[in-house]
Enzyme design. Sequence first.
Site, PDB file in Angstrom:
ATOM      1  N   GLU A  95      18.200   3.794 -89.084  1.00  0.00           N
ATOM      2  CA  GLU A  95      18.886   3.776 -90.389  1.00  0.00           C
ATOM      3  C   GLU A  95      18.124   2.868 -91.336  1.00  0.00           C
ATOM      4  O   GLU A  95      17.885   1.702 -91.015  1.00  0.00           O
ATOM      5  CB  GLU A  95      20.303   3.189 -90.281  1.00  0.00           C
ATOM      6  CG  GLU A  95      21.359   4.098 -89.770  1.00  0.00           C
ATOM      7  CD  GLU A  95      22.759   3.478 -89.856  1.00  0.00           C
ATOM      8  OE1 GLU A  95      23.060   2.753 -90.820  1.00  0.00           O
ATOM      9  OE2 GLU A  95      23.532   3.728 -88.923  1.00  0.00           O
ATOM     10  N   GLU A 127      25.639   0.160 -83.907  1.00  0.00           N
ATOM     11  CA  GLU A 127      25.686  -1.243 -84.381  1.00  0.00           C
ATOM     12  C   GLU A 127      26.749  -2.067 -83.641  1.00  0.00           C
ATOM     13  O   GLU A 127      27.733  -2.515 -84.237  1.00  0.00           O
ATOM     14  CB  GLU A 127      25.985  -1.262 -85.881  1.00  0.00           C
ATOM     15  CG  GLU A 127      24.940  -0.559 -86.709  1.00  0.00           C
ATOM     16  CD  GLU A 127      25.225  -0.643 -88.203  1.00  0.00           C
ATOM     17  OE1 GLU A 127      26.393  -0.728 -88.597  1.00  0.00           O
ATOM     18  OE2 GLU A 127      24.257  -0.635 -88.984  1.00  0.00           O
TER      19      GLU A 127
HETATM   20  C1  BG6 Z   1      25.528   1.101 -91.244  1.00  0.00           C
HETATM   21  C2  BG6 Z   1      26.382   2.144 -90.599  1.00  0.00           C
HETATM   22  O1  BG6 Z   1      26.198  -0.113 -91.100  1.00  0.00           O
HETATM   23  O2  BG6 Z   1      25.332   1.136 -92.598  1.00  0.00           O
HETATM   24  C3  BG6 Z   1      26.587   3.399 -91.398  1.00  0.00           C
HETATM   25  O3  BG6 Z   1      25.912   2.479 -89.307  1.00  0.00           O
HETATM   26  C4  BG6 Z   1      26.751   3.033 -92.862  1.00  0.00           C
HETATM   27  O4  BG6 Z   1      27.685   4.090 -90.880  1.00  0.00           O
HETATM   28  C5  BG6 Z   1      25.486   2.332 -93.336  1.00  0.00           C
HETATM   29  O5  BG6 Z   1      27.044   4.108 -93.674  1.00  0.00           O
HETATM   30  C6  BG6 Z   1      25.484   1.968 -94.805  1.00  0.00           C
HETATM   31  O6  BG6 Z   1      26.625   1.218 -95.119  1.00  0.00           O
HETATM   32  P1  BG6 Z   1      27.630   1.707 -96.247  1.00  0.00           P
HETATM   33  O7  BG6 Z   1      28.823   0.844 -96.142  1.00  0.00           O
HETATM   34  O8  BG6 Z   1      26.884   1.549 -97.524  1.00  0.00           O
HETATM   35  O9  BG6 Z   1      27.916   3.119 -95.945  1.00  0.00           O
END
Ligand code: BG6
Length: 474
Positions: free
Chosen positions: A372, A178
Amino acid sequence: MISEKFMWGAAMAANQCEGAYLEEGKGLSIVDLLPDAAHGRWDMLYHPEKYLDKELEFYPSHEAIDFYHRFREDLELLAGMGIQAFRTSISWPRIFPNGDDSEPNEKGLEFYDRLFAECRRLNMEPVVTLCHFDTPYALVKKYGGWKDRRAVDAYCRYCETIFRRYRGIVRYWITFNEINMITHIPYLGGGLLIEGEDNPKQAIYQAAHHQLVASARAVQMGHEIDPENRIGCMLAAGSFYPYSCRPEDVLESLEKNHENYLFIDVQARGAYPAYAERLFEENGVVLKMEEGDSSLLSRNTADYIAFSYYSSRLAGTGEEARKNVVDGNAVTTLRNPYLDITAWGRQIDPVGLRITMNELYDRYQKPLFLVENGLGCEDIPDESGFVQDDYRIDYARRHILQMQEAIKDGVKCLGYLAWGTIDLISAGGGEMKKRYGFIYVDRDNNGKGTMKRRPKKSYEWYKRVIASDGTKLD
Ligand code: BG6
């Protein structure tokens, strides 16, 4: 040309799962100094200077979910779901404890030797992020993180070590997780301490330029070392919608989208976009570029566009719009009245995924890779310890359906990787309470629990999805 079969998989990141934060020669990572939610995690993301020299009680990444010692059991569980691709990151300070040591840490490499061998044995394609919020802390001390161009050489030496070691073993790479997050959370994105900067934006965009140069050099080197390598860039995606059809709101959403696209515009198309000039000028940013940077960037574009998607975003300018800011996430957005919202402030918008994918593909005409996606929420196990997470199944089902619609629209997509498939600590809040997994981990926000793993209801569901290649989503 990438024409492989669509991959169903799982995604995690070293600093959120491995733990073993100083074991077998590992150095400190920037995340290892981030406290947990109750001790100012969010505040520290924005004001790291206030915390760096303090000894706090609890740092979630130090043990995380102990994947470092339990990876065999964890990968077996993932294999039980039929996972075809496993995304994780390599912890740079595990390999180069000070970021720029003259020799890599052999013990750290041996850990990843074992990990990738196990992936291959279980027929999982490794998808490896080279830097997932994991810059060695020593480089922050020495150079001020990515602000200093010397970080580029350090990163490239690390990449070269990794590309050579895993030649023929790992094929899918992501240079930076990201990359656009550096403008929102500069400490996590680039190890930047911007509090004392006269113009924080100057530091941020200069650091980002160094990452872009480093990324292009990694693409070049990765292709030279093994032409079979597929090296992607990555965006924290989610299109900004306009708050209303007022032209000012539409313009605001365009500008917010530009800010997020800027870096992958460079990585995917090979040059800074035209709108960058005005954006830099209006923010007093003057980029220092070296001779050869432009041609390096243009000759070494990414093979695919990896992206995360959790939510769409909303932008507007009027007073009413400004009253509707949603808190709790790194990217500021407004409340969209048409969407449900999670307890952690993420607005649920499956159709937004289809829109975002179409926009990205229209813009770049390169394969996308959804690396993701998932629902972060609290899970409460029943008396037998089982988590009946129909809400997570519903979220994933609706997003997969919209991803499939985007593919029908003509978008090329390499695969779907569910985020945090085994519960891990969250990046923003540093909590365990906000869980994404299809596999429950018995550990709480204070680091208490047995670490025992237990499949949730969603485990069997995802297994059926994969077995049917996405045709059975009930
Ligand atoms: C993304 C990241 O921004 O979101 C991850 O690449 C992160 O590392 C994921 O865990 C979810 O965000 P969060 O803050 O809920 O863990």
